[in-house]
Design a protein around this motif. Structure first.
Motif, PDB file in Angstrom:
ATOM      1  N   SER A  47      -9.072 -10.741   7.472  1.00  0.00           N
ATOM      2  CA  SER A  47     -10.458 -10.275   6.807  1.00  0.00           C
ATOM      3  C   SER A  47     -10.134  -9.149   5.752  1.00  0.00           C
ATOM      4  O   SER A  47     -11.063  -8.886   5.228  1.00  0.00           O
ATOM      5  CB  SER A  47     -11.133  -9.822   7.842  1.00  0.00           C
ATOM      6  N   ALA A  48      -9.037  -8.496   5.928  1.00  0.00           N
ATOM      7  CA  ALA A  48      -8.828  -7.480   4.844  1.00  0.00           C
ATOM      8  C   ALA A  48      -7.262  -7.339   4.657  1.00  0.00           C
ATOM      9  O   ALA A  48      -6.554  -7.801   5.638  1.00  0.00           O
ATOM     10  CB  ALA A  48      -9.310  -6.050   5.556  1.00  0.00           C
ATOM     11  N   LEU A  49      -6.859  -6.865   3.392  1.00  0.00           N
ATOM     12  CA  LEU A  49      -5.340  -6.908   2.970  1.00  0.00           C
ATOM     13  C   LEU A  49      -5.244  -5.487   2.141  1.00  0.00           C
ATOM     14  O   LEU A  49      -6.161  -5.789   1.113  1.00  0.00           O
ATOM     15  CB  LEU A  49      -4.800  -8.147   2.615  1.00  0.00           C
ATOM     16  N   ARG A  50      -4.468  -4.660   2.298  1.00  0.00           N
ATOM     17  CA  ARG A  50      -4.221  -3.509   1.588  1.00  0.00           C
ATOM     18  C   ARG A  50      -2.820  -3.199   1.390  1.00  0.00           C
ATOM     19  O   ARG A  50      -2.128  -3.152   2.267  1.00  0.00           O
ATOM     20  CB  ARG A  50      -4.913  -2.191   2.170  1.00  0.00           C
ATOM     21  N   PRO A  51      -2.503  -3.050  -0.084  1.00  0.00           N
ATOM     22  CA  PRO A  51      -1.082  -2.631  -0.215  1.00  0.00           C
ATOM     23  C   PRO A  51      -0.974  -1.299   0.177  1.00  0.00           C
ATOM     24  O   PRO A  51      -1.808  -0.233   0.046  1.00  0.00           O
ATOM     25  CB  PRO A  51      -0.731  -2.814  -1.723  1.00  0.00           C
ATOM     26  N   THR A  52       0.235  -0.873   0.752  1.00  0.00           N
ATOM     27  CA  THR A  52       0.490   0.672   1.077  1.00  0.00           C
ATOM     28  C   THR A  52       1.802   1.126   0.399  1.00  0.00           C
ATOM     29  O   THR A  52       2.453   0.203   0.125  1.00  0.00           O
ATOM     30  CB  THR A  52       0.493   1.009   2.567  1.00  0.00           C
ATOM     31  N   ASP A  53       2.132   2.507   0.584  1.00  0.00           N
ATOM     32  CA  ASP A  53       3.350   2.738   0.189  1.00  0.00           C
ATOM     33  C   ASP A  53       4.504   2.392   0.767  1.00  0.00           C
ATOM     34  O   ASP A  53       5.504   1.991   0.629  1.00  0.00           O
ATOM     35  CB  ASP A  53       3.409   4.430  -0.009  1.00  0.00           C
TER      36      ASP A  53
END
Length: 108
Positions: A47-53
């Protein structure tokens, strides 16, 4: 003359890990597949996907308890942390809810 072998190796490793970052679609598949292996249940959706460092963070929805009617099944939202290559580093179950439940307090 003394040379420092560490400096070039760090630089190469840093650039190699940046090149190894999987795409968003690969990260979604990886999160679902690896969570399936750990939980023994197939996720319904990401339901959600975020790139991070550090890589990627995903929210994955899983049926925890199947009931009849299907709208009363118990769902769970898992927060999944992946490294840049898509390898699962951590997961945690967040909220549990019935399939028919609507989020009213998120205000999106």
């Amino acid at each position: 003359m003394v040379t420092n072998d560490r400096e070039p190796k760090k630089t190469r490793a840093s650039s190699a890990s940046a090149e190894e970052r999987v795409s968003a679609s690969e990260a979604m598949r990886s999160a679902a597949e690896q969570l399936t292996e750990l939980l023994g249940r197939t996720p319904e959706s990401v339901s959600a996907l975020r790139p991070t460092d550090q890589g990627w963070e995903a929210e994955v929805e899983v049926v925890e308890v199947e009931r009849v009617p299907e709208t009363s099944s118990v769902m769970a939202s898992y927060q999944v942390v992946l490294d840049p290559a898509g390898n699962l580093q951590a997961y945690e179950r967040g909220r549990r809810y019935t399939r028919a439940q609507v989020d009213r307090d998120r205000g999106r």
